[in-house]
Design a protein around this motif. Structure first.
Motif, short mmCIF file in Angstrom:
data_model
loop_
_atom_site.label_atom_id
_atom_site.label_comp_id
_atom_site.label_asym_id
_atom_site.label_seq_id
_atom_site.Cartn_x
_atom_site.Cartn_y
_atom_site.Cartn_z
N SER A 57 -49.63 42.56 -12.66
CA SER A 57 -48.99 43.34 -13.73
C SER A 57 -49.24 42.74 -15.10
O SER A 57 -49.00 43.37 -16.13
N GLY A 58 -49.71 41.49 -15.13
CA GLY A 58 -49.89 40.80 -16.41
C GLY A 58 -48.57 40.34 -17.02
O GLY A 58 -48.52 39.91 -18.17
N ARG A 59 -47.49 40.42 -16.24
CA ARG A 59 -46.17 40.08 -16.78
C ARG A 59 -45.63 38.78 -16.17
O ARG A 59 -46.10 38.35 -15.12
N VAL A 60 -44.66 38.21 -16.85
CA VAL A 60 -44.00 37.02 -16.33
C VAL A 60 -42.96 37.47 -15.30
O VAL A 60 -42.04 38.22 -15.63
N ALA A 61 -43.13 37.04 -14.06
CA ALA A 61 -42.24 37.50 -12.99
C ALA A 61 -40.96 36.67 -12.92
O ALA A 61 -39.87 37.20 -12.78
N HIS A 62 -41.13 35.34 -12.98
CA HIS A 62 -39.99 34.44 -12.86
C HIS A 62 -40.09 33.33 -13.89
O HIS A 62 -41.18 32.97 -14.33
N ALA A 63 -38.92 32.76 -14.20
CA ALA A 63 -38.87 31.48 -14.88
C ALA A 63 -38.45 30.46 -13.82
O ALA A 63 -37.42 30.65 -13.17
N GLU A 64 -39.26 29.41 -13.62
CA GLU A 64 -38.86 28.37 -12.65
C GLU A 64 -38.02 27.32 -13.37
O GLU A 64 -38.43 26.76 -14.38
N ALA A 65 -36.83 27.08 -12.81
CA ALA A 65 -35.94 26.05 -13.35
C ALA A 65 -36.42 24.68 -12.89
O ALA A 65 -36.58 24.45 -11.69
N LEU A 66 -36.68 23.78 -13.83
CA LEU A 66 -37.09 22.41 -13.50
C LEU A 66 -36.18 21.44 -14.24
O LEU A 66 -36.06 21.50 -15.47
N LEU A 67 -35.55 20.57 -13.48
CA LEU A 67 -34.49 19.72 -14.03
C LEU A 67 -35.07 18.53 -14.80
O LEU A 67 -36.09 17.96 -14.39
#
Ligand code: C2E
Ligand code: MG
Ligand code: MG
Ligand code: MG
Length: 293
Positions: A57-67
């Motif tokens: 889709s060319g879109r950002v699907a998720h933001a991954e949380a990294l501590l």
């Protein structure tokens, strides 16, 4: 006898090290564990976000949380160092709960603010042995009115395999909520393909060690191509982590990898920076497609 002698000497040496306090890594660990107990109340833990980009889709699907842990004296401590300590001293459930709550709050705020994005959160192997986890996740989803299918939990391959039977129970309960599951660092564990087939997962994430030098290592291309084929044959979404060069991205596109993540797009950054990066990225994407049209 030689071996016994050698071992005895090693043991003596270890005792001496403890007595004189010269084992610096050991001391560092003890210090970090006691500081970690207070890190949250002292507001030293921060969640950073890194995009997972969907190539279809060319879109950002998720933001991954990294501590991230900002230690007052030692500076930023890597999760590769402090997560194992948290597992060791029983703090991991509290930390997982913190990241889930902070991440869901941020992602719901984004969604209310027009940024239609999912959230990815990493789980520790010990979380999969925690029978209360599915209820806790359900409660948080409800509290934030967050759609379950927009939450994906990343589980490191080697850790699922350690106690597959118990892990499976938790994984099924999470999936029954509608939450999606991903196998992180795919290719680094010892899972057989038969085991993989029986896991209730939606996504595999090819480990960055196979992806980082993809543009210059033909052997890595062979491995990555096979991983993508395996994933697709099992009906899974395949993502590659550690995309640093445009050359690697081109190879992944050619191999029909579904999603990508890496420094080429963005490093993990604080929430405000993530939003700014996202809006730029999406604006450039529409300019790109207008130019083509
Ligand atoms: P991971 O989940 O496999 O995350 C990928 C790691 O690779 C992250 O390191 C990320 O910053 C880094 N990375 C991403 N793209 C690139 C790239 O293009 N090149 C290179 N060289 N590296 C890249 P980070 O943030 O230091 O996290 C390390 C590991 O610590 C994570 O691996 C995850 O297993 C664990 N971790 C981080 N946050 C959490 C958390 O909240 N809970 C748990 N249980 N584990 C966490
Ligand atoms: Mg991950
Ligand atoms: Mg990974
Ligand atoms: Mg990892």
């Amino acid at each position: 006898a030689d071996i016994a002698m050698y071992e005895a000497k090693q043991a003596q040496r270890r005792v001496a090290v403890y007595q004189t306090g010269h084992d610096e890594t050991h001391l560092r660990r003890i210090g970090l564990i006691s500081d970690l107990r207070r890190a949250r109340e002292r507001d030293e833990l921060r969640v950073f976000y890194q995009p997972k980009v969907d190539l279809r889709s060319g879109r950002v699907a998720h933001a991954e949380a990294l501590l991230r842990w900002q230690h007052p004296a030692l500076g930023t401590i890597s999760p590769d160092e402090f997560i194992p300590l948290a597992e060791h001293c029983g703090l991991i459930h509290e930390i997982t709960a913190f990241v889930l709550a902070a991440g869901l709050q941020q992602a719901s705020a984004w969604r209310e603010d027009g940024l239609e994005i999912g959230l990815a959160v990493n789980l520790s192997p010990m979380d999969l042995l925690d029978a209360r986890l599915p209820d806790r996740v359900a409660g948080l989803l409800q509290a934030h009115r967050f759609p379950a299918q927009e939450l994906i939990l990343e589980i490191t391959e080697s850790t699922v395999m350690r106690d597959v039977q118990s892990a499976l129970i938790t994984m099924r309960a999470l999936r029954a909520l509608g939450v999606r599951l991903s196998i992180d660092d795919f290719g680094t564990g010892h899972s057989s393909l038969a085991q993989l087939r029986s896991l209730p997962v939606d996504e595999i994430k090819i480990d960055k060690s196979f992806v980082m030098r993809l543009d210059t290592n033909p052997e890595d291309t062979v491995i990555v191509r096979s991983a993508i084929e395996i994933g697709h044959n099992m009906g899974l979404v395949v993502i590659a982590e550690g995309v640093e060069q445009s050359g690697s991205l081109e190879i992944l596109q050619r191999l029909h990898c579904d999603m990508v993540q890496g420094y080429f797009f963005s490093k993990p950054v604080p929430a405000e920076d993530f939003r700014r990066w996202h809006d730029d990225f999406q604006a450039n994407a529409s300019t790109r497609s207008e130019q083509i049209a």
